[in-house]
Design an enzyme around this catalytic site. Structure first.
Site, PDB file in Angstrom:
ATOM      1  N   SER A 229      43.930  97.439  11.246  1.00  0.00           N
ATOM      2  CA  SER A 229      44.061  97.705  12.673  1.00  0.00           C
ATOM      3  C   SER A 229      42.781  97.257  13.581  1.00  0.00           C
ATOM      4  O   SER A 229      41.708  97.731  13.327  1.00  0.00           O
ATOM      5  CB  SER A 229      44.513  99.174  12.804  1.00  0.00           C
ATOM      6  OG  SER A 229      44.720  99.645  14.111  1.00  0.00           O
TER       7      SER A 229
ATOM      8  N   TYR B 119      43.210 108.133  12.102  1.00  0.00           N
ATOM      9  CA  TYR B 119      44.066 106.916  11.762  1.00  0.00           C
ATOM     10  C   TYR B 119      42.978 105.585  11.586  1.00  0.00           C
ATOM     11  O   TYR B 119      43.016 104.788  10.656  1.00  0.00           O
ATOM     12  CB  TYR B 119      44.923 106.468  12.991  1.00  0.00           C
ATOM     13  CG  TYR B 119      45.782 105.222  12.879  1.00  0.00           C
ATOM     14  CD1 TYR B 119      46.677 104.782  11.797  1.00  0.00           C
ATOM     15  CD2 TYR B 119      45.341 104.070  13.399  1.00  0.00           C
ATOM     16  CE1 TYR B 119      47.384 103.449  11.438  1.00  0.00           C
ATOM     17  CE2 TYR B 119      45.831 102.790  13.567  1.00  0.00           C
ATOM     18  CZ  TYR B 119      46.691 102.549  12.600  1.00  0.00           C
ATOM     19  OH  TYR B 119      47.392 101.427  12.285  1.00  0.00           O
TER      20      TYR B 119
END
Length: 338
Positions: A143, A168
């Site tokens: 990501s 995350y």
């Protein structure tokens, strides 16, 4: 090829599985169908692939598509140390595309355990299965969030990413380190892809495109953090899928190079207010904007340097924001029968 696609009921996983099926590969899709966002949307994506997974008792059981003879689905947790190895043992996948993860930056602030279970424990289990059952190539989703508050732009894969500002992001950085270790120790070919703000038809309800459209059409306020002074490298789903498929079909660029990491984005950051203006223009409606301060875990700008994937896989994003928004709106209106 025989390919495992994890996260097959998710936004990107669904599109990747569909394209691989259409290209004639034998695909097994895996997903736990959790309730982080609408389970109905996830089940409807699977219905598009000819699979009815609405029976909650069908865990760990293969469900054959009634629409495609080369697609099978299994509802399974990545961290399941009994059934995931069995799946690998019984199928001997040539390629694995790992798009399953607990997503969401803000959600990780309140629910850290889920991220550790899925993104760390689950990914470790997947790596071990790939090693044990001789998978030729693992492609996994990372990501843009790993870049944190990096000020140098555009973001390059050689930039230091040692200060993630959300759990995350930390789990995604951990995945990259774990994957590198397995590639180094066991000569497992691994390709990591750092995605940048993906949007398009069948998109996630917690992402900007969906949130903005839903709010505008329902005449509800749009929450704009950092007073709307944000930029995102919005990337249309078709461009993302094309990039992923290039890495799958062409394999590692160098047979002797076991680990590779790429950005995959549009490389043209768009101001959120400009993005909203385009939705307003195409819906003939005016957004109600609610200006709010920056949220913990958020970053003010993302911008992908895609020169490496362009050089190695001829990646060329081609869908403009204007056309991408148009395609999303067409899907949204059809799906919700507006």
């Amino acid at each position: 090829m025989k390919i495992l696609v994890t996260g097959a009921a998710g936004f990107i996983g669904f599109h990747v599985a569909k394209k691989l099926i259409d290209n004639g590969h034998e695909v097994i899709g895996l997903d736990n169908i959790n309730d982080y966002y609408s389970v109905e949307l996830k089940l409807d994506r699977l219905l598009e692939l000819g699979v009815d997974a609405s029976d909650g008792e069908n865990y760990n059981k293969l469900i054959h598509s009634v629409k495609y003879n080369n697609f099978t689905f299994v509802r399974l947790e990545l961290q399941d140390r009994r059934y995931l190895p069995e799946l690998f043992k019984n199928n001997l996948f040539e390629k694995v595309v790992n798009l399953a993860a607990q997503a969401g930056v803000r959600y990780s602030l309140q629910n850290p355990e889920i991220y550790i279970d899925s993104n760390i424990v689950g990914f470790a289990n997947l790596l071990e299965c790939c090693r044990r059952y001789k998978v030729n190539h693992l492609i996994f989703a990372s990501s843009s969030s790993v870049y944190g508050e990096n000020e140098k732009v555009p973001f390059g894969t050689d930039d230091p990413v040692d200060h993630p500002i959300s759990l995350y992001a930390a789990t995604k950085k951990s995945n990259e380190l774990m994957a590198y270790t397995y590639s180094h120790l066991y000569k497992l070919h691994v390709t990591g892809l750092r995605f940048f703000t993906v949007y398009g038809p069948w998109g996630r309800p917690d992402m900007a495109m969906f949130l903005f459209t839903d709010a505008i059409l329902k005449k509800k306020p749009i929450k704009l953090f950092n007073n709307g002074i944000m930029e995102r490298d919005f990337t249309f789903i078709d461009d993302i899928v094309t990039g992923i498929l290039s890495t799958i079909q062409n394999g590692p660029v160098e047979e002797s190079k076991y680990y590779a990491l790429y950005n995959i984005g549009n490389s043209e950051p768009v101001k959120l207010l400009r993005f909203i203006e385009e939705i307003e223009k195409q819906t003939n409606l005016t957004a109600i904007k609610m200006m709010l301060p920056m949220q913990p875990g958020d970053v003010s700008r993302t911008w992908a340097d895609v020169s490496a994937i362009k050089q190695d896989y001829n990646y060329k994003p081609s869908v403009s924001v204007k056309d991408g928004i148009r395609q999303f709106l067409e899907w949204y209106r059809e799906y919700y029968k507006l």
